[in-house]
Design an enzyme around this catalytic site. Structure first.
Site, PDB file in Angstrom:
ATOM      1  N   ASP A 269       0.866  -1.172   0.000  1.00 62.65           N
ATOM      2  CA  ASP A 269       0.000   0.000   0.000  1.00 62.65           C
ATOM      3  C   ASP A 269       0.913   1.236   0.000  1.00 62.65           C
ATOM      4  OD1 ASP A 269      -2.138   1.723   0.009  1.00 62.65           O
ATOM      5  OD2 ASP A 269      -3.208   0.755   1.633  1.00 62.65           O
TER       6      ASP A 269
HETATM    7  C1  BGC Z   1      -5.133   3.124   0.275  1.00 59.64           C
HETATM    8  C2  BGC Z   1      -5.433   2.049  -0.743  1.00 59.64           C
HETATM    9  C3  BGC Z   1      -5.347   2.609  -2.146  1.00 59.64           C
HETATM   10  C4  BGC Z   1      -3.975   3.215  -2.344  1.00 59.64           C
HETATM   11  C5  BGC Z   1      -3.752   3.760  -3.745  1.00 59.64           C
HETATM   12  C6  BGC Z   1      -3.878   3.895  -0.071  1.00 59.64           C
HETATM   13  O1  BGC Z   1      -3.705   5.013   0.731  1.00 59.64           O
HETATM   14  O2  BGC Z   1      -5.005   2.546   1.540  1.00 59.64           O
HETATM   15  O3  BGC Z   1      -6.709   1.506  -0.484  1.00 59.64           O
HETATM   16  O4  BGC Z   1      -5.602   1.619  -3.084  1.00 59.64           O
HETATM   17  O5  BGC Z   1      -3.828   4.276  -1.422  1.00 59.64           O
HETATM   18  O6  BGC Z   1      -4.453   4.913  -3.970  1.00 59.64           O
END
Ligand code: BGC
Length: 716
Positions: A269
């Site tokens: 993430d």
């Molecule tokens: C979130 C994810 C998301 C990723 C990309 C993160 O901050 O936890 O759910 O897919 O960002 O945008």
């Protein structure tokens, strides 16, 4: 491939890094900065990019942007491997102008309609590919066991079975049979594993989840989706039992790869390798963090805003701390996905594919159908709803006249709070009600904002001249940690405004637009009706008007427990010791509304619950038959839920657990027979050794007000 080329494939950056302007503050209209692009793609050979320039782009802009990136990747690098572009299209491809926006996942779960959820995902896949993007960071398969958690609305709620079924439907809609199909995308299951129950309720804070509960509550949706062929998975940003998941080899390799057999792409993430150092402090440097995460099993790092991951990883390989074979494993998975998606041959969109249905009437009709089925009617005193179309109404409350509160986060922008600027052609609640009953019969006075009274006097004056008050309250839009709160109560200003409206003596219909269950206990008794709309999406205004005025019969059921007390946050599948009062003490389970509650304008009668046997062997499948009759005078849909109770077990059993559900559509006086099958897995639980076990004994099956018992016999 050289080490640099391999490491490049494993690196994902956010689009901002290659745009004109500062990172996270791109110059608009966005433009690629040729020097940054050259550095990222030609020098670093990065394999993946995500995100938007901060605003939604038109289809044409997406095509041009992605073509420009791919041209450099293909023509100006030795190997010519296209970039894998990823996006959060979690309720429609919400970073593309005019895209079809659906209700959020919590609504999808409330609808109990797997076909509609699959159709919504298929449309999202279509519109995402139309935007030249083949990879979607969705669905969220986290089971949310803490109602404060600001990501509750991104989930399918608190129940594992519901999340599993919904997740599979969404996955099928996204991926179909072949992900190289021009209307399909690769899904990305998130966030593996144990993200949905932070102790504090705040995002990305520690969770304590013993292995038994991890396997019982949180693993099954992922396990099922891996089995169904999910192409990629994103890791949980938080920590479980003191170990950040990005550093946990047992979870990311032993469990995910070796036990579940996942052979797809595992992406981190946002910034989570860096956070192993700066936030979690299990690594004394960023470089050590890279080593830990690679050893734990990640394939791709969502770095996201610089190229440092690549530098560190190259050094680690050159020093012999990470083997090149280890890189090969990840690179193979990444290239495999690119190949499966067909982007090696068609890096932008497949030639001759048209996307004429993008943002079409046909697509928004699906969104409307899903919205209608996803809005939960929780109270309807004396059948006051639906309202007559001759009524005059005051629509008040801040969420009654804005698109952002219907859609929530991940809408137009990350936080969703600029949706009204970008979404111009859709209807707010008050606009939809005006369309339905005529503008002359509708007044809108905001009356109160999220935490502030505004034009109370005007609202009171307007209330004096209407038959009904439609009071639209709830939450501001938020995404992730921006939605952290300390208190589930609705802000004082909203409660005060509600009391003022109630004091007018006019029937008040409370409409809640919210991502989690904000407490309404002080006003719940006093209002005439309560509708929990959650975040019903772009067509939510119309769907609400349809429900309020009877053009649609509500059929959704709560996918979460709606708490009554600020500290009474026990889920529906509680243990017997939480319910029974010990020497007169209060029960822990005293919700305002239960998981699975939801009213209709008609009534359903359950009868003739018949089991295929009263005693079964471990290998038998038990048939459960039930008759459902629509006993009212309106056509209606009912989500028939089958709950099971294991009466005695070596691990304390829950009072009830959802094992199956089906949605039926019945005309007045129509009846139908439904059959459910329960097999050994349905009767199992995670036992002392953290493995699924099945024990002989008595079980109770519950459907509506019907109950039946059967015995599971010991093997002879
Ligand atoms: C979130 C994810 C998301 C990723 C990309 C993160 O901050 O936890 O759910 O897919 O960002 O945008």
């Amino acid at each position: 491939m050289t080490i640099r080329e391999k490491v490049g494939q494993m690196t994902q950056i956010t689009l901002d890094v290659i745009l004109e302007g500062e990172v996270y503050n791109a110059t608009l209209p966005h433009r690629l900065n040729q020097n940054y692009l050259k550095k990222a793609i030609q020098e670093y050979r990065i394999g993946s990019i995500l995100n938007t320039p901060g605003i939604p782009l038109s289809l044409k802009e997406w095509l041009a942007l992605i073509s420009d990136i791919q041209t450099v990747a293909i023509k100006k690098t030795r190997l010519g491997i296209p970039v894998l572009y990823g996006i959060d299209a979690i309720h429609g491809v919400s970073y593309t102008v005019d895209a079809t926006l659906f209700p959020q996942q919590i609504n999808m779960a409330a609808s109990g309609n797997l076909d509609l959820v699959k159709a919504a995902a298929a449309i999202t896949a279509y519109e995402t590919r139309a935007s030249a993007i083949p990879w979607n960071f969705s669905p969220v398969l986290d089971v949310c066991r803490h109602p404060l958690w600001p990501r509750l609305w991104e989930t399918f709620g608190e129940d594992t079975h519901l999340a599993t079924k919904m997740g599979l439907a969404m996955l099928e809609g996204y991926q179909g049979q072949q992900i190289d199909h021009p209307y399909k995308v690769a899904a990305c299951l998130k966030h593996f594993l144990g993200y949905g129950m932070p102790l504090s309720g705040k995002d990305r804070t520690p969770a304590w989840i013993p292995e038994r509960y991890m396997r019982a509550y949180f693993l099954p949706p992922f396990e099922a989706a891996v089995k169904a062929g999910a192409a990629s998975i994103m890791v949980n940003s938080g920590e479980m039992n003191g170990i950040p998941v990005h550093a946990n080899k047992k979870i990311l390799t032993d469990l995910l790869r070796d036990e579940l057999g996942f052979d797809g792409l595992l992406v981190t993430d946002w910034e989570d390798i860096k956070y192993l150092h700066s936030r979690h402090r299990v690594a004394s440097s960023h470089k050590e963090a890279v080593k830990i995460a690679i050893e734990a099993g990640i394939d791709m790092s969502m770095v996201p805003d610089d190229l440092s991951f690549a530098d560190h990883l190259i050094e680690l390989v050159e020093e012999g701390a990470i083997s090149e074979q280890r890189l090969d494993q990840s690179v193979e998975r990444i290239l495999n996905l690119k190949q499966r998606l067909g982007i090696l041959e068609h890096p932008v969109v497949k030639a001759q594919t048209d996307y004429q249905l993008f943002a079409s009437e046909q697509h928004s009709q699906f969104s409307l159908d899903l919205a209608r089925e996803s809005i939960v009617l929780l109270k309807n005193e004396k059948g006051i709803l639906p309202l007559s179309k001759d009524s005059s109404v005051l629509v008040s409350g801040f969420s009654g006249n804005a698109m952002q509160y219907l859609n929530g986060g991940w809408t137009s922008t990350w936080q969703g709070d600029q949706a009204d600027h970008f979404i111009k052609n859709k209807k707010t609640i008050q606009a939809a009600i005006k369309d339905k009953i005529g503008a002359a019969q509708v007044q809108f006075v905001e009356g109160c904002r999220f935490d502030q009274l505004t034009d109370l006097e005007r609202a009171l004056a307007a209330a004096a001249n209407c038959d009904h008050i439609i009071l639209c309250l709830g939450e501001k839009t938020y995404t992730e940690f921006h939605g952290n709160i300390d208190d589930l109560n609705l802000p004082d200003a909203q409660l005060e405004f509600a009391e003022q409206m109630i004091a007018t003596g006019k029937p008040v219909h409370l409409v809640l637009l919210q991502g989690r269950p904000r407490l309404i206990s002080s006003i719940a008794e006093k209002v005439a009706s309560i509708i929990c709309a959650f975040l019903p999406g772009n067509e939510g205004g119309i769907a609400l008007a349809d429900i309020l005025f009877g053009d649609c019969n509500p059929s959704a059921k709560l996918p979460i427990t709606y708490p009554k007390h600020a500290h009474g946050l026990v889920a529906y599948d509680y243990k017997h010791s939480e319910a029974s009062s010990i020497q007169g003490s209060r029960s822990c389970y005293d919700p305002l509304f239960e998981f699975g509650e939801g009213l209709s304008y008609t009534t359903f009668e359950y009868s003739d619950l018949v089991l295929s046997a009263n005693q079964i062997e471990m290998t038998d499948v038990l048939e459960v038959n039930i008759k459902i009759k629509n006993t009212g005078s309106r056509k209606g849909k009912e989500i028939v839920q089958l709950y099971l109770r294991d009466e005695y077990a070596s691990i304390t059993p829950s009072v009830r657990v959802l094992k199956a559900f089906k949605k039926v559509d019945l005309a007045p006086q129509e009846e139908c027979l439904l059959t459910f099958n329960l097999d050994q897995k349905d009767l199992s639980f995670v036992g002392h050794n953290n493995e699924w076990v099945c024990e002989a004994g008595i079980f109770t099956v519950m459907l509506g007000d019907q109950k039946a018992i059967f015995e599971l016999k010991n093997p002879v």
